[in-house]
Every structure is written in structure tokens, then in C-alpha cells.
Design an enzyme around this catalytic site. Structure first.
Site, PDB file in Angstrom:
ATOM      1  N   HIS A 179       6.742   3.440   0.723  1.00 43.63           N
ATOM      2  CA  HIS A 179       5.362   3.044   0.770  1.00 43.63           C
ATOM      3  C   HIS A 179       4.971   2.157  -0.412  1.00 43.63           C
ATOM      4  CE1 HIS A 179       1.131   3.542   0.289  1.00 43.63           C
ATOM      5  NE2 HIS A 179       1.185   3.810   1.657  1.00 43.63           N
ATOM      6  N   GLU A 185       2.553  -2.858   6.008  1.00 40.99           N
ATOM      7  CA  GLU A 185       1.277  -2.637   5.469  1.00 40.99           C
ATOM      8  C   GLU A 185       0.844  -3.810   4.098  1.00 40.99           C
ATOM      9  OE1 GLU A 185       1.667   0.887   3.011  1.00 40.99           O
ATOM     10  OE2 GLU A 185       3.502   0.016   2.005  1.00 40.99           O
TER      11      GLU A 185
END
EC number: 5.3.1.1
Length: 259
Positions: A100, A172
Site C-alpha cells: 500500500h 491506487e
């Protein structure tokens, strides 16, 4: 091959183990069973919440799946503060988020480390959700597609076709995480299509057709249907909008409407 969308909530460092129970109960009871036939719904929760969520999901036979937000690349040993994939597997985690952007930024995680973590998860029967995405300066320079494809290639290094078939990729754009800025559906499709092209190169057409690519970055109930409706976007990695069970159920239902 029709890919079933995956709507995965990333709680980040929010909700303690008691709050987790209430949130998952609300999510499960607010989303009628028929929606689970159209979309897979998951929550990736803090380590301290996993056992509580597991007990609830398995005890009440809920359709929601669950996982963690990080994992060690090591199997065991003198790694203070780390949690291994085998430990997560013992708790029946289906998923683990790796790479992430917040881990990459605050913990200096490299693509090579992300690939090692993905490998560790897969070796223990857990599907990694491998996150990739460009910062604002790359987007503004117009080199975002090449950047993300190369980052994805490095973050999947060492995974064979069978392992890639059990991997999820989350695109993302870093500039859209927690900022309220949202990439357009066309922006998401452009990059997700390029990622799928990379999977064709790495593992062949069949694996690429089956692999799910999610969009992450300020996903909301109002925007999810248009994004998931794109040909190469197969769901969402949802941050803040997943912290309220009923609101997250509405988001998942909206995604199911285009599945």
C-alpha cells in the site's frame, strides 16, 4: 471470462476489536444475500481485529471475507513486531494487502520487498492484494502508465502463472488517496488495461482474463458503479468509506448493480 468484482475495505489503523464486530455485523445484515452472488465483499482489518472478525464471520456463517493489511516476508524468527503469513493463515485470512502506498511512503517499502511479501502470502494460501500507483508529479508528467506498469512488474517479480492467478492488483493513484480527489473512470481504465496487458506478457491470456484489478483512491458509493463498470476494473479497494458498515454495504450494492 466474467470476473466477479471484489469490493475490499481497508480499515487502515481504525476500529478496535469491539468496534470491528459491530461494523462487520452491520455490513453483513445491510447487504442482502443476493448481492453477494454478484460481488465479493471483504474487509482488511488491523491485526488486533482479525480474531474477532474471524469468530463472527465463521460463527454466523457470514458471506464477508477478511484479511490483513500487511505481512512479513519472513516465515518466523527474530523479527520483532512482525506477523507472518502462516500466522494469518491460521486465522483463515483470505487476503492481505501488500505494498500500500502508505507502507511504501512511511516504511520505505521497495517493489522487491512487496514481491517477497506477496510470495510469502501465496505460499500460505492467502491471496495478496498488491498495490501500485503513481504520485502526482508522474501523473502530471504524463508518464503514469509506463511508471505503474514497471512498478507492477517489479512488485510481482518471482511469481509464476499459478501464483499470479491467485493474486489481486489494486491500482491506487497516490494523489487520490485520502485527498478526496478521484481519478476519472477513464483514468482508472487506462491504467488497469495496461496492467492487464502486463499480466498477458507475464502469465498468458487465461491468467490475465481471470485476474482481478481493483481501483483504490477515495472510492465512494456515488462513484463506484461508473468505475467498476469499466472493462478492466474489477472492484475497489475502499478506505474511509468502509469504516461504516451500512455505508459500505450501500457502496457494495452499487458495485453489484453493474456486475
Amino acid at each position: 471470462m466474467a470476473r466477479k468484482p471484489l469490493i475490499a475495505g481497508n480499515w487502515k489503523m481504525n476500529l478496535d476489536h469491539q468496534q470491528a464486530i459491530g461494523t462487520v455485523q452491520k455490513l453483513a445484515f445491510a447487504l442482502p444475500k443476493e448481492y453477494f452472488e454478484k460481488v465479493d465483499v471483504a474487509v482488511t482489518v488491523p491485526f488486533t481485529d482479525i480474531r474477532s472478525v474471524q469468530t463472527l464471520v465463521e460463527g454466523d456463517k457470514l458471506e464477508v471475507t477478511f484479511g490483513a493489511q500487511d505481512v512479513s516476508q519472513h516465515e518466523s524468527g527474530a523479527y520483532t513486531g512482525e506477523v507472518s503469513a502462516s500466522m494469518l493463515a491460521k486465522l483463515n485470512c483470505s487476503w492481505v494487502v501488500v505494498g500500500h502506498s502508505e507502507r511504501r511512503e512511511y516504511h520505505n517499502e521497495s517493489d522487491e520487498l512487496v514481491a517477497a511479501k506477496a510470495k510469502a502470502a501465496l505460499s500460505n494460501g492467502i491471496s495478496p492484494i498488491v498495490c501500485v500507483g503513481e504520485p502526482l508529479e508522474i501523473r502530471e508528467a504524463g508518464t503514469h502508465v509506463e511508471y505503474v506498469v514497471e512498478q507492477t512488474r517489479k512488485s510481482l517479480a518471482g511469481l509464476d502463472a499459478a501464483e499470479l492467478a491467485n493474486t489481486v492488483i489494486a491500482y491506487e493513484p497516490v494523489w487520490a488517496i485520502g485527498t478526496g480527489k478521484v481519478a476519472s473512470a477513464a483514468d482508472a481504465q487506462e491504467v488497469c488495461k495496461a496492467i492487464r496487458g502486463l499480466i498477458v506478457e507475464l502469465a498468458g491470456d487465461e491468467v490475465a482474463e481471470g485476474l482481478r484489478i481493483l481501483y483504490g483512491g477515495s472510492v465512494k458509493a456515488e462513484t463506484v458503479a461508473e468505475i467498476v463498470g469499466q472493462p478492466d476494473v474489477d472492484g475497489g479497494l475502499v478506505g474511509g468509506a468502509s469504516l461504516d458498515g451500512e455505508a459500505f454495504a450501500k457502496l457494495a450494492a452499487n458495485a453489484a448493480s453493474v456486475a
